[in-house]
Write an enzyme that holds these catalytic residues in place. Structure first.
Site, short mmCIF file in Angstrom:
data_model
loop_
_atom_site.label_atom_id
_atom_site.label_comp_id
_atom_site.label_asym_id
_atom_site.label_seq_id
_atom_site.Cartn_x
_atom_site.Cartn_y
_atom_site.Cartn_z
N GLU A 61 1.28 -0.95 -0.28
CA GLU A 61 0.19 0.16 -0.04
C GLU A 61 0.81 0.93 0.30
O GLU A 61 1.89 2.05 1.20
CB GLU A 61 -1.03 -0.13 1.25
CG GLU A 61 -0.09 0.03 2.28
CD GLU A 61 -1.22 -0.44 3.15
OE1 GLU A 61 -2.09 -0.67 3.41
OE2 GLU A 61 -0.95 -0.31 5.20
N CYS A 62 0.62 2.34 -0.53
CA CYS A 62 1.50 3.37 -0.66
C CYS A 62 2.88 3.37 -1.01
O CYS A 62 3.31 3.43 -1.96
CB CYS A 62 0.70 4.32 0.73
SG CYS A 62 0.68 5.96 -0.23
N GLY A 63 4.00 3.74 -0.11
CA GLY A 63 5.38 3.56 -0.21
C GLY A 63 5.74 2.21 -0.41
O GLY A 63 6.59 2.51 -1.39
N SER A 118 -1.29 -0.82 -3.99
CA SER A 118 -2.38 0.37 -4.04
C SER A 118 -1.89 1.32 -3.92
O SER A 118 -1.34 1.13 -2.66
CB SER A 118 -3.81 -0.47 -3.44
OG SER A 118 -4.63 0.63 -3.29
#
Length: 464
Positions: free
Chosen positions: A335-337, A436
């Site tokens: 997620e993200c990072g 994501s």
């Protein structure tokens, strides 16, 4: 109906940057350093403030987000994590201003959450540019629906004793509540900020010393006995949430979690949900470890990998190990990072850093946030991770976006609100890999942890 006592208090403010986090940290450290059990909660999707809370109190901090979780889950989480039978105080730090939120009726604001939890509010006011008019602001906070129970005021950033005296008299005369502290303006009492929030604990030199200073100032300028008494005014709460927590499953898989200064954004509920569903968690330092331990799945959370791109790019051993495990079919949730780490490369300030190369695109960092706020996602396909038509409420905060073509990406979600990966879609998936920009909260989406551990357990069986 069975009830439980949870002494509690919300710390809020008319607007952000008024000093509520500094006061919260000061109170957490003051009480914990004197042997009092105190635990904390943070309203909203924030990760950074809870890190500071954990350092201040030595205990976990739990997020309460009405928009993502809904009222019932917020209430259940608060009761389950607040009622431990040890008489602990529970401090809830609001987010933004007391009445700021998505809904017009204020039900998802800090004031709405205080009403849901029947928690008295201690209002921290930036009084630096006001005189008796501070009472008008406090009075407005009291009267604005949903009508929070403001039990006291702390004047912050006070410029002179005379100013504090006028403000105290005005508040107590017109608002009928006590002023419990007047903290002088002090540049050393401002937590360093970056981008749209505070710096993380790991990035802040002298973080513990700052908290000690906050505790000393709060104790010196505030009536601590009166503040503690407010915690105990709160009514008892229904204890039904305590009986709805299922027993943990036996260990059936091992999931590795990147957890270090680059990857530090994890809701504690997400980690607990994985454990509850039979996962043993092994924490991995992506900046120092050059290979992966024997794990059956990987969880790459959010953080600020852009601050460590050189170290991440140079750690070729770990990159190779991640590649090998993904090729073998091991489940990986990012997620993200974590999504940024899995990309082919990331470009920042004119320099390109080769990264894991698991995802078929390159990342660039923009000068303004690409995605910032709540995400409303609808699943467009069936995958090992999510069902077709499943709705997900989540949060995103990223300056990064793909800078190469993403037209052919296999994405899980259509974006109804927010940005995601492309502005219209989010959630790249391929076999057992999912990446994501959404920060999902497991309390609101418990099937996530079930599916993750199911995938990891199947992978474990396939390689034994």
């Amino acid at each position: 109906m069975q009830t439980v006592p949870i002494p509690r208090l919300m710390i809020s403010a008319p607007s952000k940057s008024s000093g509520k986090t500094t006061v919260s940290l000061g109170l957490l450290r003051y009480f914990s350093s004197r042997g009092r059990h105190i635990r904390s909660f943070k309203k909203g999707p924030d990760y950074i403030d809870p890190m500071w809370h954990r350092l201040a109190s030595g205990t976990e901090c739990w997020n309460l987000d009405p928009w993502i979780m809904g009222d019932d889950l917020c209430f259940e989480s608060f009761v389950r994590n607040g009622a431990k039978g040890d008489g602990a105080l529970s401090l809830i730090e609001g987010n933004h201003g007391l009445h700021d939120g998505m809904s017009l009726d204020g039900s998802d604001s800090s004031a709405g959450l205080a009403g849901l939890l029947d928690a008295p509010v201690l209002l921290v006011v930036d009084s630096s540019a006001m005189n008796r008019g501070v009472a008008a602001m406090v009075l407005g906070m009291q009267m604005m629906p949903p009508g929070p129970s403001i039990a006291g005021v702390i004047l912050n950033k006070v410029r002179a004793p005379r100013q504090a005296d006028k403000q105290q008299k005005a508040v107590e005369a017109f608002c009928r509540i006590p002023v419990l502290g007047a903290i002088p303006a002090d540049k050393d009492l401002i937590v360093p900020e970056r981008q749209l929030g505070l710096t993380t604990v790991d990035e802040t030199e002298g973080a513990d010393s700052f908290i000690e200073g906050a505790a000393e100032r709060v104790a010196r300028y505030c009536d601590m006995a009166a503040i503690e008494s407010i915690f105990h005014r709160a009514s008892q709460l229904a204890a039904g949430a305590l009986s709805r927590h299922p027993a943990a499953r036996e260990k059936r898989c091992v999931i590795g979690v990147f957890r270090d200064p680059a990857f530090c954004f994890y809701y504690p509920e997400n980690l607990d949900a994985l454990r509850q569903n039979g996962a043993e968690l092994v924490f991995i330092d992506s900046l120092k470890q050059t290979t992966l331990p024997d794990v059956d799945g990987l969880y790459l959370g959010g953080g600020f990998p852009e601050s460590f791109l050189g170290e991440l790019s140079d750690n070729l051993g770990l990159i190779s190990a991640v590649h090998e495990r993904v090729r073998s079919g091991m489940p990986l949730y990012a997620e993200c990072g974590g999504l940024i780490y899995l990309s082919r490369s990331a470009s920042l300030e004119g320099k390109r850093y080769p990264l894991a190369g698991v995802l078929p695109f390159d990342i660039g960092f923009q000068s303004r946030p690409v995605g910032h706020g709540y995400l409303d996602l609808k699943s467009a396909v069936e995958s090992p991770w999510f069902s077709n038509s499943e709705r997900i409420r989540a949060h995103e905060f990223h300056y990064a976006k793909p800078v190469t073509s993403v037209e052919d990406l296999s994405c899980q979600f259509d974006v109804a609100r927010g940005h995601g990966i492309t502005g219209a879609r989010d959630g790249f998936f391929h076999r057992n890999l999912f990446a994501s920009f959404a920060h999902l909260h497991a309390a609101a989406h418990p099937r996530w942890a079930v599916k993750f551990t199911d995938l990891a357990a199947r992978y474990r069986s396939s390689v034994e």
